[in-house]
Design an enzyme around this catalytic site. Structure first.
Site, mmCIF file in Angstrom:
data_model
loop_
_atom_site.group_PDB
_atom_site.id
_atom_site.type_symbol
_atom_site.label_atom_id
_atom_site.label_comp_id
_atom_site.label_asym_id
_atom_site.label_seq_id
_atom_site.Cartn_x
_atom_site.Cartn_y
_atom_site.Cartn_z
ATOM 1 N N ASP A 183 22.495 53.746 -25.290
ATOM 2 C CA ASP A 183 23.396 54.711 -24.487
ATOM 3 C C ASP A 183 22.167 55.514 -23.839
ATOM 4 O O ASP A 183 21.305 56.296 -24.404
ATOM 5 C CB ASP A 183 24.324 55.668 -25.227
ATOM 6 C CG ASP A 183 25.022 56.525 -24.462
ATOM 7 O OD1 ASP A 183 26.301 55.981 -23.906
ATOM 8 O OD2 ASP A 183 24.619 57.593 -23.922
ATOM 9 N N ASP A 200 22.903 54.555 -10.423
ATOM 10 C CA ASP A 200 23.096 53.085 -10.437
ATOM 11 C C ASP A 200 21.755 52.508 -10.561
ATOM 12 O O ASP A 200 21.839 51.387 -11.289
ATOM 13 C CB ASP A 200 23.853 52.654 -9.321
ATOM 14 C CG ASP A 200 25.449 53.074 -9.231
ATOM 15 O OD1 ASP A 200 25.793 53.432 -10.391
ATOM 16 O OD2 ASP A 200 26.235 52.707 -8.209
ATOM 17 N N GLU A 226 27.407 53.954 -19.310
ATOM 18 C CA GLU A 226 26.069 54.208 -19.431
ATOM 19 C C GLU A 226 25.785 53.524 -20.814
ATOM 20 O O GLU A 226 24.661 53.520 -21.510
ATOM 21 C CB GLU A 226 25.287 55.457 -19.419
ATOM 22 C CG GLU A 226 25.958 56.393 -20.503
ATOM 23 C CD GLU A 226 27.082 57.392 -19.765
ATOM 24 O OE1 GLU A 226 27.095 58.300 -20.204
ATOM 25 O OE2 GLU A 226 27.558 56.822 -18.905
#
Length: 305
Positions: A183, A200, A226
């Protein structure tokens, strides 16, 4: 395997390279690092490979795209295409697909992968076969790929990586298997500081680094937002940790935005090794718990379950 007893196995091994060298079928062998170790003349000619050279598959595709030879790659974003194709390559014991060549030929390719990760690629020219059904097959294949690929990063999506995990857990015997949950740290702050387009780009950068950091036989995908997952088969917990530590190091060194050269980011990871008979949900839950422990311990680290 059927083998004439009058022909020793060693004699067959000596005959095959010569026969394949003369064959019109495309034939190439890649090692576990996806580097071409042998190819016949038909393979080299069709895919624009210099005879005697040993490029990786990614290097071959870059050369095809740059020179407009070999494989036709229709994309406005080559890196995304490469990530998407690599996410599927070598993940199944056997795969069949169709591909176009710049010289106008249409090739039916097969990939056969052994337990060590070595791959035999064979291709046959099927340009004159069933052209009227080809568009339907291409549309079907594109729809199947779209259902398994994350649109942003080009890597496998949640459905793809979960299916791969379930299949590998069901098929393994004594082979170790590890799952990594990853993460991005403080990702909201990244979006707030450089915008969603910048965020992004950071997600795509991590997808690329994760995919580059693992072996071709391993699987990784974006689970959503994410969060990412990787499945490493045949590695012990300590070996898998070493792989992830190298990925973390590459993340720390990365500067993904040319417009913000000062921007860096970090990632937290949780790593768990499957117990005998453990279901996928339990394994993921343990890796998730290790991930949250990594967050509590200060982030930017890999914690073992």
């Amino acid at each position: 395997m059927a083998l004439n007893p009058s022909l020793p196995l060693q004699a067959l091994a000596e005959l095959l390279p010569g026969l394949l060298s003369q064959a019109q079928v495309l034939a190439g062998v890649f090692d576990a690092d996806d580097r071409l170790v042998w190819a016949n003349a038909a393979f080299c000619e069709a895919l624009a490979v210099v005879p005697g050279s040993h490029p990786t598959w990614a290097e071959m595709m870059r050369h095809c795209h740059a020179t407009q030879r070999g494989t036709v790659i229709n994309t406005d974003d080559f890196e995304a295409w490469l990530a998407s194709a690599a996410s599927r390559r070598g993940k199944l014991p056997y795969r069949q697909f169709e591909t176009d060549l710049h010289d106008g030929r249409w090739i039916l390719m097969t990939e056969t992968v052994d337990e060590r990760g070595w791959m035999l690629c064979l291709g046959s020219d099927v340009s004159d076969l069933a052209r009227d059904h080809r568009e339907l097959r291409v549309a079907r294949d594109q729809a199947q790929r779209a259902s398994l690929v994350d649109a942003l990063t080009g890597m496998g999506n949640r459905s793809f990586v979960m299916t791969q995990l379930s299949q590998r857990l069901a098929g393994r015997l004594d082979t170790p298997l590890c799952v990594v949950m990853a993460d991005l740290d403080h990702f909201k702050q990244i979006n707030d500081s450089v915008g969603h387009a910048g965020g992004d780009a950071v997600l795509c950068d991590f997808a690329r680094l994760l995919q580059q950091g693992i072996r071709r036989v391993d699987v990784c995908g974006r689970m959503g937002g994410e969060e990412f997952m990787a499945v490493l088969e045949g590695l012990s917990l300590s070996e898998a940790e070493q792989v992830m530590q190298r990925v973390l190091a590459s993340v720390r060194a990365s500067r993904p935005l040319a417009s913000h050269p000062e921007l860096s980011y970090r990632v937290s990871m949780g790593l768990a090794q499957a117990a005998p008979g453990e279901p996928a949900a339990s394994l993921i839950s343990r890796a998730d718990a290790a991930l949250y422990q990594a967050k509590r311990q200060g982030r930017d680290r890999c914690v073992l379950a």
